[in-house]
Design an enzyme around this catalytic site. Structure first.
Site, mmCIF file in Angstrom:
data_model
loop_
_atom_site.group_PDB
_atom_site.id
_atom_site.type_symbol
_atom_site.label_atom_id
_atom_site.label_comp_id
_atom_site.label_asym_id
_atom_site.label_seq_id
_atom_site.Cartn_x
_atom_site.Cartn_y
_atom_site.Cartn_z
ATOM 1 N N HIS A 192 0.905 -1.264 -0.424
ATOM 2 C CA HIS A 192 -0.207 0.131 -0.056
ATOM 3 C C HIS A 192 1.298 1.481 0.026
ATOM 4 O O HIS A 192 0.398 1.986 -0.888
ATOM 5 C CB HIS A 192 -0.656 0.085 1.160
ATOM 6 C CG HIS A 192 -2.130 -1.377 1.199
ATOM 7 N ND1 HIS A 192 -2.176 -1.955 2.303
ATOM 8 C CD2 HIS A 192 -2.760 -1.559 0.525
ATOM 9 C CE1 HIS A 192 -3.348 -2.364 2.210
ATOM 10 N NE2 HIS A 192 -3.591 -2.192 1.223
ATOM 11 N N LYS B 191 -18.518 -7.010 8.073
ATOM 12 C CA LYS B 191 -16.898 -7.110 7.990
ATOM 13 C C LYS B 191 -16.849 -6.709 9.268
ATOM 14 O O LYS B 191 -16.337 -5.404 9.509
ATOM 15 C CB LYS B 191 -16.392 -7.299 6.747
ATOM 16 C CG LYS B 191 -15.471 -8.631 6.273
ATOM 17 C CD LYS B 191 -14.544 -8.435 4.823
ATOM 18 C CE LYS B 191 -13.478 -8.462 4.849
ATOM 19 N NZ LYS B 191 -11.947 -7.673 3.858
ATOM 20 N N ARG C 227 -1.425 -5.926 -7.971
ATOM 21 C CA ARG C 227 -0.206 -6.589 -8.021
ATOM 22 C C ARG C 227 -0.243 -7.749 -10.000
ATOM 23 O O ARG C 227 1.563 -8.142 -9.490
ATOM 24 C CB ARG C 227 -0.152 -7.669 -6.788
ATOM 25 C CG ARG C 227 0.229 -6.875 -6.056
ATOM 26 C CD ARG C 227 -0.817 -7.129 -4.678
ATOM 27 N NE ARG C 227 -2.298 -7.172 -4.247
ATOM 28 C CZ ARG C 227 -3.118 -7.796 -3.772
ATOM 29 N NH1 ARG C 227 -2.745 -8.318 -2.447
ATOM 30 N NH2 ARG C 227 -3.998 -9.049 -4.018
ATOM 31 N N SER D 231 -2.490 -7.975 3.016
ATOM 32 C CA SER D 231 -3.091 -8.001 4.215
ATOM 33 C C SER D 231 -3.330 -8.960 5.168
ATOM 34 O O SER D 231 -3.637 -9.476 6.378
ATOM 35 C CB SER D 231 -3.679 -6.554 4.280
ATOM 36 O OG SER D 231 -3.713 -5.606 4.241
#
Ligand code: PNS
Length: 157
Positions: free
Chosen positions: A13, A37, A86, A123
């Site tokens: 990030h 969540k 990515r 993460s």
């Protein structure tokens, strides 16, 4: 705008934020709250970690928002969303969101290819490794590493 869950912020990030901050006069990094969540870190703590991780960038502001990303961008006159890619696997979902955000509010998305050194970071992997006592110090800002170690020490399950 660099949006995300940032639960927690990783060096991947920070790579994207550094590069987006160099492209624009002002950059907002927003923790988007997903009400369905629970998250590993509470939103306030994610913001605190982010603020420390981007403290070297004077044109970056950290905020949080619950709702549609395009609504936040509209309310703050933000014309561009910046996202890191990515790998090809990120592209399909990111493309769909970019197209949807453009349809909803004519907002553009700029994709930044992440530096190869951080292309394998996520993460969720960081949380998994840290929870089982693995070393993530090379993968996250120091402040996040410290906090993950505290969490693992409090809850050694
Ligand atoms: O870090 P993440 O979890 O990959 O980030 C995804 C995020 C938070 C950027 C995305 O889920 C989002 O924009 N959520 C806000 C709600 C929204 O606008 N949904 C419609 C997207 S087309």
């Amino acid at each position: 705008m660099c949006p995300g869950s940032f639960d927690p912020v990783t060096n991947g990030h920070v790579d994207v934020i550094n590069r987006a901050a160099a492209l624009y006069d002002e950059l907002v990094v927003a923790v988007l709250v997903n009400p369905g969540k629970a998250g590993f870190f509470p939103v306030e703590e994610r913001m605190e970690l982010l603020r420390e991780a981007v403290a070297h960038l004077p044109n970056v502001r950290v905020d949080s928002f619950q709702g549609l990303l395009v609504d936040y961008c509209g309310a703050h006159d933000i014309p561009v969303i910046v996202k890191g890619l990515r790998a090809v696997s990120d592209f399909e979902y990111e493309l769909q969101m970019a197209q949807m955000n453009r349809e909803l509010a004519a907002i553009e998305t700029l994709f930044v290819p992440t530096a190869p050194q951080v292309g394998h970071l996520s993460s969720s992997l960081v949380k998994q490794i840290a929870t089982f006592g693995g070393d993530v110090s090379r993968l996250v800002p120091k402040v996040v590493d410290d906090r993950l170690r505290e969490r693992a020490a409090q809850d050694p399950s």
